[in-house]
Design an enzyme around this catalytic site. Structure first.
Site, PDB file in Angstrom:
ATOM      1  N   ASP A 173      91.554  -1.878  35.098  1.00 23.84           N
ATOM      2  CA  ASP A 173      91.068  -2.883  33.629  1.00 23.84           C
ATOM      3  C   ASP A 173      89.633  -2.442  34.251  1.00 23.84           C
ATOM      4  O   ASP A 173      89.024  -3.455  35.126  1.00 23.84           O
ATOM      5  CB  ASP A 173      90.996  -3.624  33.490  1.00 23.84           C
ATOM      6  CG  ASP A 173      91.221  -4.888  32.449  1.00 23.84           C
ATOM      7  OD1 ASP A 173      89.416  -4.531  32.331  1.00 23.84           O
ATOM      8  OD2 ASP A 173      91.452  -5.405  32.023  1.00 23.84           O
ATOM      9  N   HIS A 174      88.692  -2.005  33.976  1.00 23.32           N
ATOM     10  CA  HIS A 174      86.619  -1.771  35.198  1.00 23.32           C
ATOM     11  C   HIS A 174      86.118  -2.886  34.516  1.00 23.32           C
ATOM     12  O   HIS A 174      84.853  -3.318  34.611  1.00 23.32           O
ATOM     13  CB  HIS A 174      86.879  -0.469  33.481  1.00 23.32           C
ATOM     14  CG  HIS A 174      86.099  -1.182  32.280  1.00 23.32           C
ATOM     15  ND1 HIS A 174      86.999  -0.269  31.144  1.00 23.32           N
ATOM     16  CD2 HIS A 174      84.954  -1.919  31.516  1.00 23.32           C
ATOM     17  CE1 HIS A 174      85.933  -1.098  30.079  1.00 23.32           C
ATOM     18  NE2 HIS A 174      84.588  -1.500  30.260  1.00 23.32           N
ATOM     19  N   HIS A 236      90.872  -6.609  28.332  1.00 22.14           N
ATOM     20  CA  HIS A 236      89.327  -7.809  28.741  1.00 22.14           C
ATOM     21  C   HIS A 236      89.483  -8.957  29.139  1.00 22.14           C
ATOM     22  O   HIS A 236      89.300  -9.747  29.473  1.00 22.14           O
ATOM     23  CB  HIS A 236      88.466  -6.640  28.092  1.00 22.14           C
ATOM     24  CG  HIS A 236      87.976  -4.608  28.687  1.00 22.14           C
ATOM     25  ND1 HIS A 236      88.386  -4.761  29.721  1.00 22.14           N
ATOM     26  CD2 HIS A 236      87.860  -4.318  27.739  1.00 22.14           C
ATOM     27  CE1 HIS A 236      89.194  -3.759  29.421  1.00 22.14           C
ATOM     28  NE2 HIS A 236      88.322  -3.275  28.217  1.00 22.14           N
TER      29      HIS A 236
END
Length: 485
Positions: A173-174, A236
């Site tokens: 999950d960036h 996110h």
């Protein structure tokens, strides 16, 4: 402690993510001497490149997206020497033996970054297994989406677990690689100021906003299938909730931090079908103006009528002792008034104002954590305006700013994928998402979607360039709360 690998294999190496993020990130790490000296990077995709063609592709990506001050001839040439390419149809089992042969000896360790369509996960994992590329020397990083609901997520995780145990599986999950997101932990657990009031006694509500000004941008097929809830909230936004709400971990390591995060995700109060009308709002953008430019509505961009939501706002609760009664308001959407990702911690007002009789008006303190486009932490506090106060005491809300751009101006700023790729190469799982986290997130999201379906909820229209449907304002104002804008 895991050892750095000697080889990195990128699936989807000629795609947009690779061009914009992965190749520039790896180049940044190379420029700073952070990659192992012997590390080779092999790209694979359907594109019919050879090594030279892939290096030309990478050079063009660097010209467009890499910082100009790093683009020296020697530096670029040394990085490109690391790159190799092997064309592969990931859906076919016939090419994996040749891929393994091209990679050669992997006894020094191999990290795989898998950025493909979800339906390719199964064939890819099976091909890697069959070619001997799933040994205990191999770890795998998985780019989202990992399924479209709990069932499909479990199916994908089962496929992956058949070849790669959890300790060698790195779900990406960036947002967790963003510097400001990591600063949430430093802010909470590195300062004695906040933790005593970081609970239901001190905090009135929490607001998380991720707003975009863009529309579909070439993602029409994928986005229309998933919508805003599954595209942004499931991953996110719920990860941000878990970081804000988690208990202090015993150690700064992957196990301790993820143990506490999953407790939060499992404590999220299920939004029952009868409550979705009061606790959720979904919308879809119509025509309007963004940044002074006229833009089309969602259906026009899609070129067909759709009920997919491009905006969602939710009121969530974490049912544990620390957060009982504190609402978490989540909001995300496309074609909104501005691009912004931020967390607002709204503290409760002082129990008694000594300034009221002198005309002084107090505002509750707020902590604003801005993730993008700027990166800062801002504490809003009350201060007295200078003057003789003959007509009453004048108080004003003023910010105490920690601008990361200013305070750390001499420090090299990094995009999220630089940190995540380096952690994958070195084997540090702290900033990656564990299977039980993913499945707890999906269980909560699925309940929301089932409630929408049971009640026939459809997205409400909103004009591009606005802050979403008016019902989103009512979602908070019923509780006497206003969105921070």
């Amino acid at each position: 402690m895991a050892q750095p690998v000697e080889k990195l294999l990128l699936f989807g190496a000629t795609g947009d993510l690779s061009r914009r993020m992965l190749i520039p990130s790896l180049f940044g790490l190379h420029s700073d001497g952070l990659l192992p000296d012997q590390l080779t990077i092999t790209g694979t995709a359907r594109s019919e490149y050879d090594d030279a063609g892939f290096r030309d592709f990478a050079a063009e990506a660097l010209e467009e997206f890499a910082p100009a001050d790093r683009m020296t001839e020697d530096n670029v040439a040394a990085f490109l020497e690391r790159l190799h390419y092997h064309a592969l149809d990931a859906s076919s089992q016939h090419g994996y033996d040749a891929l393994a042969e091209g990679l050669g000896d992997i006894s020094g360790g191999l990290a795989i970054f898998l950025s493909t369509a979800p339906w390719l996960f199964g064939p890819t994992i099976k091909g890697l297994q069959g070619a001997g590329l799933a040994t205990d020397k191999v770890r795998i990083g998985l780019e989202k989406p990992l399924g479209k609901d709990l069932q499909t997520s479990c199916e994908i995780n089962d496929i992956v677990a058949d070849a790669f145990p959890e300790e060698r599986t790195f779900r990406i999950d960036h947002y967790l690689g963003k510097e400001t997101v990591q600063n949430i932990l430093a802010l909470r657990f590195g300062n004695s100021l906040f933790e005593p009031v970081w609970n239901a006694r001190g905090i009135d509500n929490v607001q998380i906003t991720i707003s975009e000004t863009v529309g579909l941008e070439g993602r029409a097929g994928y986005y229309d299938e998933v919508g805003a809830l599954r595209d942004m909230v499931q991953n996110h936004m719920l990860q941000l909730v878990s970081l804000i709400a988690m208990e202090p971990p015993a150690h700064f390591d992957g196990t301790s931090i993820r143990d506490e995060k999953v407790k939060v995700l499992r404590s999220l109060r299920t939004i029952a079908a009868e409550d979705v009308g009061h606790h959720t709002v979904l919308g879809q953008y119509g025509a309007g103006a963004v940044a002074g430019k006229i833009v089309r509505g969602y259906d026009e961009e899609l070129e067909q009528v759709s009920d997919t939501e491009t905006f969602v706002a939710l009121k969530a609760h974490v049912d544990n002792w620390r957060w009982q009664g504190v609402p978490f308001y989540l909001r995300t959407g496309k074609r909104m008034a501005e691009r912004r990702s931020e967390i607002v911690i709204q503290f409760k007002p002082v129990p008694h104002s000594i300034f009221a009789e002198r005309g002084g008006m107090l505002q509750p303190n707020a902590l604003v954590i801005r993730l993008q486009p700027e990166e800062y932490v801002r504490l809003l506090v009350m201060a007295k305006q200078p003057g003789l106060d003959r007509e009453g005491i004048r108080l004003r809300e003023v910010p105490l700013n920690l601008s990361l751009d200013t305070e750390f101006a001499g420090t090299q700023r990094r995009i999220a994928y630089e940190r995540l790729l380096l952690d994958l190469i070195e084997g540090d799982p702290t900033l990656f998402v564990r299977r039980d986290e993913v499945e707890a997130q999906w269980a909560w999201i699925d309940a929301v979607r089932e409630g929408w379906k049971a009640n026939g909820v459809k997205p409400k229209p909103y004009s591009s360039g606005s802050w979403g449907p008016s019902a989103a304002i009512a979602l908070t104002e019923r509780d006497g709360v206003t969105w921070h804008e």
